[in-house]
Design a protein around this motif. Sequence first.
Motif, PDB file in Angstrom:
ATOM      1  N   MET A   1       0.842  -1.169   0.019  1.00 47.77           N
ATOM      2  CA  MET A   1       0.114  -0.184   0.011  1.00 47.77           C
ATOM      3  C   MET A   1       0.649   1.245  -0.033  1.00 47.77           C
ATOM      4  N   GLY A   2       1.956   1.389   0.685  1.00 51.14           N
ATOM      5  CA  GLY A   2       2.691   2.435   0.830  1.00 51.14           C
ATOM      6  C   GLY A   2       3.954   2.193  -0.099  1.00 51.14           C
ATOM      7  N   ALA A   3       4.271   1.565  -1.043  1.00 51.93           N
ATOM      8  CA  ALA A   3       5.380   1.470  -1.911  1.00 51.93           C
ATOM      9  C   ALA A   3       5.391   2.409  -3.008  1.00 51.93           C
ATOM     10  N   GLN A   4       4.143   2.825  -3.473  1.00 51.78           N
ATOM     11  CA  GLN A   4       3.959   3.863  -4.642  1.00 51.78           C
ATOM     12  C   GLN A   4       4.782   5.051  -4.241  1.00 51.78           C
ATOM     13  N   ALA A   5       4.368   5.423  -3.031  1.00 49.40           N
ATOM     14  CA  ALA A   5       4.722   6.844  -2.765  1.00 49.40           C
ATOM     15  C   ALA A   5       6.394   6.711  -2.842  1.00 49.40           C
ATOM     16  N   GLU A   6       6.920   5.505  -2.145  1.00 48.20           N
ATOM     17  CA  GLU A   6       8.383   5.755  -1.864  1.00 48.20           C
ATOM     18  C   GLU A   6       9.147   5.378  -3.175  1.00 48.20           C
ATOM     19  N   ILE A   7       8.512   4.526  -4.047  1.00 45.84           N
ATOM     20  CA  ILE A   7       9.037   4.579  -5.557  1.00 45.84           C
ATOM     21  C   ILE A   7       9.075   5.843  -6.040  1.00 45.84           C
ATOM     22  N   ALA A   8       7.941   6.863  -6.099  1.00 47.63           N
ATOM     23  CA  ALA A   8       7.990   7.933  -6.687  1.00 47.63           C
ATOM     24  C   ALA A   8       9.045   8.958  -6.177  1.00 47.63           C
ATOM     25  N   GLN A   9       9.324   8.672  -4.753  1.00 46.13           N
ATOM     26  CA  GLN A   9      10.345   9.569  -4.107  1.00 46.13           C
ATOM     27  C   GLN A   9      11.784   9.165  -4.748  1.00 46.13           C
ATOM     28  N   TRP A  10      11.978   7.745  -4.896  1.00 45.42           N
ATOM     29  CA  TRP A  10      13.147   7.301  -5.234  1.00 45.42           C
ATOM     30  C   TRP A  10      13.523   7.770  -6.710  1.00 45.42           C
ATOM     31  N   LYS A  11      12.538   7.731  -7.396  1.00 47.88           N
ATOM     32  CA  LYS A  11      12.443   8.098  -8.950  1.00 47.88           C
ATOM     33  C   LYS A  11      13.232   9.530  -8.979  1.00 47.88           C
TER      34      LYS A  11
END
Length: 83
Positions: free
Chosen positions: A35-45
């Motif tokens: 559930m929280g991975a997409q936000a973390e991936i966006a920050q990583w990007k």
Amino acid sequence: MLYIVLTACLVSSPEECGERYIPVYADVSPMACMMGAQAEIAQWKETHAELIVSRWQCKTGETIAAAAAPRDLAARPARIGLK
């Protein structure tokens, strides 16, 4: 411990892909990771603009270790933490 496992490819050469690992705090459930991975991936990007994320999933460290010994497991822990 859980990890967000990304398959990332170079923008300039999309056939060149590899896995990247974002550690997540150990007390997070696999569902919370998803559930929280997409936000973390966006920050990583934001700091990896040269890469395109083609897929991602949450995996345990044991699952990753059983498949292969990844290089990036010591990266900064993700902020996903629903205590």
